[in-house]
Design an enzyme around this catalytic site. Structure first.
Site, PDB file in Angstrom:
ATOM      1  N   TRP A  12      -9.091   7.563  -4.545  1.00 42.32           N
ATOM      2  CA  TRP A  12      -8.499   6.100  -3.547  1.00 42.32           C
ATOM      3  C   TRP A  12      -9.577   4.886  -3.624  1.00 42.32           C
ATOM      4  CZ3 TRP A  12      -3.493   5.507  -3.591  1.00 42.32           C
ATOM      5  CH2 TRP A  12      -2.199   6.604  -2.834  1.00 42.32           C
TER       6      TRP A  12
ATOM      7  N   HIS B 270       0.920  -1.250   0.297  1.00 39.49           N
ATOM      8  CA  HIS B 270      -0.258   0.132   0.476  1.00 39.49           C
ATOM      9  C   HIS B 270       0.307   1.345  -0.195  1.00 39.49           C
ATOM     10  CE1 HIS B 270      -4.043  -1.850   1.833  1.00 39.49           C
ATOM     11  NE2 HIS B 270      -3.736  -2.576   0.556  1.00 39.49           N
TER      12      HIS B 270
ATOM     13  N   ILE C  32       0.828   6.923   1.009  1.00 37.25           N
ATOM     14  CA  ILE C  32       0.329   6.091   1.065  1.00 37.25           C
ATOM     15  C   ILE C  32      -1.151   5.839   1.122  1.00 37.25           C
ATOM     16  CG2 ILE C  32       0.381   5.076   3.411  1.00 37.25           C
ATOM     17  CD1 ILE C  32       2.639   7.398   3.874  1.00 37.25           C
ATOM     18  N   CYS C  33      -1.520   4.555   0.531  1.00 37.05           N
ATOM     19  CA  CYS C  33      -2.898   4.744   0.034  1.00 37.05           C
ATOM     20  C   CYS C  33      -3.945   3.569   1.329  1.00 37.05           C
ATOM     21  CB  CYS C  33      -3.060   3.172  -0.948  1.00 37.05           C
ATOM     22  SG  CYS C  33      -4.820   2.074  -0.971  1.00 37.05           S
ATOM     23  N   LEU C  34      -4.246   4.430   2.169  1.00 37.39           N
ATOM     24  CA  LEU C  34      -4.786   4.467   3.547  1.00 37.39           C
ATOM     25  C   LEU C  34      -6.016   5.182   4.003  1.00 37.39           C
ATOM     26  CD1 LEU C  34      -4.172   2.883   6.337  1.00 37.39           C
ATOM     27  CD2 LEU C  34      -2.602   4.650   6.974  1.00 37.39           C
TER      28      LEU C  34
END
Length: 161
Positions: free
Chosen positions: A154, A91, A98-100
């Site tokens: 996202w 991620h 950052i894919c959060l």
């Protein structure tokens, strides 16, 4: 980086300043385990050192997060990226994005820099493979000219990594 290539940022509002000063004091009294705030005189950009938790794929590895606060923090989420080299993680893109979900759609003004750091460390700690996201190259290529990860739409479909 020259100021001309940086996106123009508005100064922090009084509310944001007060909130960040309070968070900074709390951080100094009770820093989240595994994190070190590198002191600068810039309240709007924090550089935070992250040390991978013992017993995880990232044990004893050190990375740096750059946290940029928007004018209307905490009503608006900070921009949080890893300063390359970013950890190899499904991620985390090689450009540090950052894919959060809590950094975008699931942000809440009740969250703090500490709680975000803990979430990022937990994301790192739970990873079972050191690898880049499947679409890393395409994504990074599309992020030219210092584009913010907040401009990305996202998809948060994988909460197991």
């Amino acid at each position: 980086m020259t100021s001309s290539s940086a996106p123009s940022r508005k100064a922090l509002s009084k509310i944001a300043c007060n909130r960040l000063q309070k968070e900074l004091v709390e951080w100094q009294v009770n820093p989240p385990a595994g994190f070190k705030h590198k002191v600068t005189d810039n309240l709007q950009r924090w550089i935070i050192e992250v040390v991978g938790a013992a017993g995880t794929l990232y044990a004893n590895e050190t990375y740096q997060l750059q946290v940029d606060f928007p004018e209307h923090y905490p009503m608006e989420a900070p921009q949080v990226i890893f300063i390359p080299p970013a950890p190899l993680h499904p991620h985390i893109y090689s450009n540090g994005h950052i894919c959060l979900d809590i950094l975008y759609d699931s942000w809440s003004p009740a969250m703090t820099v500490s709680s975000v750091c803990i979430s990022i460390l937990s994301m790192l700690s739970s990873s079972v493979a050191k690898q880049r996201p499947a679409d890393n190259d395409r994504y990074v290529k599309n992020c030219k000219n210092g584009r913010s990860p907040k401009e990305t739409r996202w998809w948060f479909h994988d909460d197991k990594v």
